[in-house]
Scaffold this motif. Structure first.
Motif, PDB file in Angstrom:
ATOM      1  N   SER A   1     -20.531 -21.470 -30.991  1.00 30.61           N
ATOM      2  CA  SER A   1     -21.928 -21.585 -30.561  1.00 30.61           C
ATOM      3  C   SER A   1     -22.008 -22.025 -29.103  1.00 30.61           C
ATOM      4  O   SER A   1     -21.229 -22.883 -28.660  1.00 30.61           O
ATOM      5  CB  SER A   1     -22.684 -22.589 -31.435  1.00 30.61           C
ATOM      6  N   ILE A   2     -22.958 -21.441 -28.392  1.00 31.89           N
ATOM      7  CA  ILE A   2     -23.182 -21.785 -26.990  1.00 31.89           C
ATOM      8  C   ILE A   2     -24.305 -22.804 -26.902  1.00 31.89           C
ATOM      9  O   ILE A   2     -25.411 -22.568 -27.407  1.00 31.89           O
ATOM     10  CB  ILE A   2     -23.544 -20.553 -26.146  1.00 31.89           C
ATOM     11  N   VAL A   3     -24.029 -23.929 -26.256  1.00 38.41           N
ATOM     12  CA  VAL A   3     -25.014 -24.987 -26.075  1.00 38.41           C
ATOM     13  C   VAL A   3     -25.484 -24.985 -24.631  1.00 38.41           C
ATOM     14  O   VAL A   3     -24.668 -25.009 -23.706  1.00 38.41           O
ATOM     15  CB  VAL A   3     -24.423 -26.373 -26.423  1.00 38.41           C
ATOM     16  N   ALA A   4     -26.805 -24.949 -24.438  1.00 44.89           N
ATOM     17  CA  ALA A   4     -27.397 -25.040 -23.097  1.00 44.89           C
ATOM     18  C   ALA A   4     -27.872 -26.474 -22.883  1.00 44.89           C
ATOM     19  O   ALA A   4     -28.788 -26.942 -23.563  1.00 44.89           O
ATOM     20  CB  ALA A   4     -28.561 -24.066 -22.970  1.00 44.89           C
ATOM     21  N   ILE A   5     -27.241 -27.159 -21.966  1.00 52.11           N
ATOM     22  CA  ILE A   5     -27.549 -28.563 -21.700  1.00 52.11           C
ATOM     23  C   ILE A   5     -28.195 -28.669 -20.321  1.00 52.11           C
ATOM     24  O   ILE A   5     -27.651 -28.145 -19.341  1.00 52.11           O
ATOM     25  CB  ILE A   5     -26.273 -29.423 -21.777  1.00 52.11           C
ATOM     26  N   PRO A   6     -29.370 -29.318 -20.232  1.00 53.83           N
ATOM     27  CA  PRO A   6     -30.025 -29.451 -18.930  1.00 53.83           C
ATOM     28  C   PRO A   6     -29.080 -30.052 -17.895  1.00 53.83           C
ATOM     29  O   PRO A   6     -28.451 -31.090 -18.131  1.00 53.83           O
ATOM     30  CB  PRO A   6     -31.206 -30.380 -19.229  1.00 53.83           C
ATOM     31  N   ALA A   7     -28.959 -29.391 -16.752  1.00 53.34           N
ATOM     32  CA  ALA A   7     -27.989 -29.797 -15.737  1.00 53.34           C
ATOM     33  C   ALA A   7     -28.206 -31.228 -15.265  1.00 53.34           C
ATOM     34  O   ALA A   7     -27.240 -31.935 -14.939  1.00 53.34           O
ATOM     35  CB  ALA A   7     -28.050 -28.830 -14.554  1.00 53.34           C
ATOM     36  N   LYS A   8     -29.456 -31.679 -15.245  1.00 54.12           N
ATOM     37  CA  LYS A   8     -29.747 -33.024 -14.770  1.00 54.12           C
ATOM     38  C   LYS A   8     -29.534 -34.091 -15.836  1.00 54.12           C
ATOM     39  O   LYS A   8     -29.708 -35.285 -15.559  1.00 54.12           O
ATOM     40  CB  LYS A   8     -31.191 -33.093 -14.260  1.00 54.12           C
TER      41      LYS A   8
END
Length: 452
Positions: free
Chosen positions: A336-343
Motif C-alpha cells: 500500500s502507498i501512503v501519502a504523508i503531508p510533507a510538512k
C-alpha cells in the motif's frame, strides 16, 4: 414515558419542579433530525430531500430536517457530503472556534472518537497543515470510524485503537484533545429507550469514575497552552461539573469561558455549558473547555520507517492528486502507498513510533508492476485531482453502483473512471472493453432493497 424515579428526583433538583415538567414533556416529543454539511464537498441544500431546511444556530454547517429520510438511499450520504449528527453535539465547533487559532497548524486528538461525528466535525475545521488522530478503545468500532473519516475526505488523519492510558508516551503532544467521554446517556432517553432501562445511580457513579480515569490520561496529552474539550451526553453533576472541577483541582488546567448568545438557550453551569431538550432543539449535551497552564511537551521527531517510493513511481502518482507536491509517498511492506503531508513527516514518525495499533493514514492505492490501483480512500478524498476522467451517474445508477450491481456505461473510455453523483465522487470503476469492474469495497455496499 417511564423514567427511573431516582432520575426524576435528580432532574427536579437540577431544574426545579416547575421547569422539570417542561423537560419531561420534551422527552415525549420526537427527537429532531439534523445533518452537518461537509464544507469541502459542495452540495446544494435548496432541494435537499425536497425539504425546507432550518439552520442550527451554533453551527453554520448544521441543518434540521422536517422529516427523517432514508439516508442509505441517498448517494450524497455515501459520498461524504454530510453527516447525520445530533444538533446539540455540533456545539463542539463553536467552542473550538472561540478557543483556537484555526489558521495555525494544529495537532488534534479525538480520544473517544467512534463513530466519528465529532471527528469529522474537527476535520471540517482544520487546515491542510494540521493533523488529526481519531482514537477508539473498542476494536469493533474502528471500522465504522475509519469509514466515516474516509467519506469525509480529510487526508491528514490516523485512526488508532488504544486505551487512553496507553498513550502516555505522547505527553504534551497535542494542541487540542477532545474527550467525548462514555457516559450514563441521560441525554439519549428520548432517542434510545434502552438508555432509560440501563440507567441507575450506580451506573452514574461508575461512569463518573471511568471519566476521571480518561480525563487524567487526556490531561497528560495536552501541550502547555493547549486545550482540553470535555463533553458528555448527560445531565447529572457528578459526570459533568464535578468532573470538570476535579480536573482543575488535580491537573494544571483552567476553565475557558465562552461567549454564548442568550437566544441559544444554552445554560451556563458553574463550570461548562448544558443543553436541555426543552430549551434547545436537540438532545441533552454538556461541554466544558480547559486551557493547560504548564507541563511537559513532546517534540515531534523521528524517521518514517516505510520505504520511500522511487521517484519514477512518484511521477506516475502525480496525476492522481491535486497538489502532489504537498505529500511524500511511502510504500508499506504489503504494497500500500501512503501519502504523508510533507510538512508533517516528523509528527507522523512520532505517532507511528508510539501507536502500536493504528492505521497508516491516507493510503491512496498500490502498484501492480507499473500499474497504479487507486484506493477508495483516494476516490473520496478532498486531495484527489479534479481533472481525473469521471462519469456523472443518475440517482438510479448511483445506487446500483453503491450496491455493486452492473451499470450501463455507453462509449466510456478504457481505463479508470471516477463515478460521480451531483458532482460528488462515489468511487472508481475500471472499463476494459465492454467490461466494467466496480472497485467499491465489498463491506461498503448497500444491502437494503431499493424501492421501485
Amino acid at each position: 414515558m417511564n423514567l427511573p424515579e431516582n432520575f426524576i428526583s435528580q432532574m427536579q433538583h437540577l431544574l426545579g419542579v416547575e421547569e422539570y415538567q417542561a423537560f419531561a414533556e420534551s422527552l415525549e416529543k420526537e427527537a429532531p433530525t439534523a445533518i452537518r454539511l461537509n464544507p469541502h464537498k459542495q452540495l446544494s441544500t435548496e432541494t435537499l430531500f425536497g425539504q425546507e431546511l432550518e439552520a442550527v444556530k451554533w453551527n453554520a454547517d448544521g441543518h434540521y430536517l422536517a422529516q427523517r429520510p432514508i439516508f442509505t438511499l441517498d448517494p450524497a450520504f455515501h459520498a461524504g457530503a454530510y453527516y447525520v449528527q445530533e444538533a446539540s453535539s455540533m456545539f463542539v465547533a463553536e467552542a473550538i472556534k472561540q478557543t483556537l487559532d484555526l489558521k495555525q497548524p494544529l495537532k488534534v486528538l479525538d480520544l473517544c472518537a467512534a463513530p466519528g461525528g465529532k471527528t469529522t466535525l474537527l476535520a471540517s475545521m482544520l487546515n491542510e497543515n494540521s493533523l488529526l488522530v481519531a482514537n477508539e478503545v473498542i476494536k469493533s468500532r474502528i471500522a465504522p470510524l475509519k469509514e466515516n473519516l474516509e467519506k469525509w475526505g480529510f487526508p491528514n488523519y490516523i485512526v488508532s485503537n488504544h486505551d487512553p492510558e496507553e498513550l502516555i508516551d505522547l505527553e504534551g503532544f497535542f494542541d487540542l484533545v477532545l474527550t467525548d467521554a462514555p457516559c450514563s446517556g441521560e441525554g439519549l432517553f428520548r432517542k434510545d429507550p434502552k438508555a432509560r432501562n440501563e440507567w441507575s445511580v450506580d451506573s452514574v457513579q461508575l461512569c463518573s469514575a471511568r471519566q476521571k480515569r480518561i480525563l487524567q490520561a487526556a490531561a497528560m496529552l495536552v501541550a502547555p497552552n493547549g486545550y482540553l474539550c470535555y463533553s458528555t451526553c448527560t445531565y447529572n453533576e457528578k459526570e459533568n461539573q464535578e468532573n470538570a472541577k476535579w480536573l482543575t483541582q488535580t491537573a494544571d488546567f483552567e476553565e475557558v469561558k465562552l461567549n454564548i448568545p442568550a437566544d441559544w438557550q444554552v445554560v451556563e453551569k458553574g463550570m461548562g455549558y448544558q443543553f436541555f431538550p426543552h430549551r434547545t432543539k436537540g438532545e441533552g449535551f454538556y461541554l466544558a473547555v480547559f486551557k493547560k497552564t504548564q507541563g511537559a511537551k513532546t517534540e515531534a521527531r523521528g524517521k518514517i520507517k516505510f520505504n520511500r517510493l522511487p521517484q519514477r513511481k512518484v511521477e506516475l502518482l502525480k496525476k492522481w492528486l491535486e497538489k502532489p507536491e504537498n505529500f511524500e509517498f511511502y510504500e508499506k511492506p504489503e504494497g500500500s502507498i501512503v501519502a504523508i503531508p510533507a510538512k508533517l513527516t516528523n509528527e507522523y514518525a512520532t505517532l507511528f513510533r508510539t501507536l502500536q495499533k493504528r492505521s497508516s493514514g491516507f493510503e491512496i492505492g498500490q502498484f501492480k508492476g507499473e500499474d497504479f490501483i487507486p484506493s477508495h480512500d483516494l476516490a473520496l478524498s478532498t486531495a484527489i485531482s479534479p481533472k481525473l476522467p469521471a462519469i456523472e451517474l443518475s440517482k438510479e445508477d448511483a445506487l446500483k453502483f453503491l450496491k455493486k450491481e452492473h451499470i450501463n456505461i455507453e462509449n466510456a473510455q478504457n481505463g479508470w473512471l471516477l463515478t460521480r453523483y451531483q458532482g460528488l465522487n462515489l468511487g472508481f470503476i475500471k472499463v476494459i472493453g465492454d467490461r466494467m469492474n466496480n472497485y467499491l469495497p465489498k463491506e461498503w455496499r448497500i444491502r437494503m432493497d431499493i424501492p421501485e
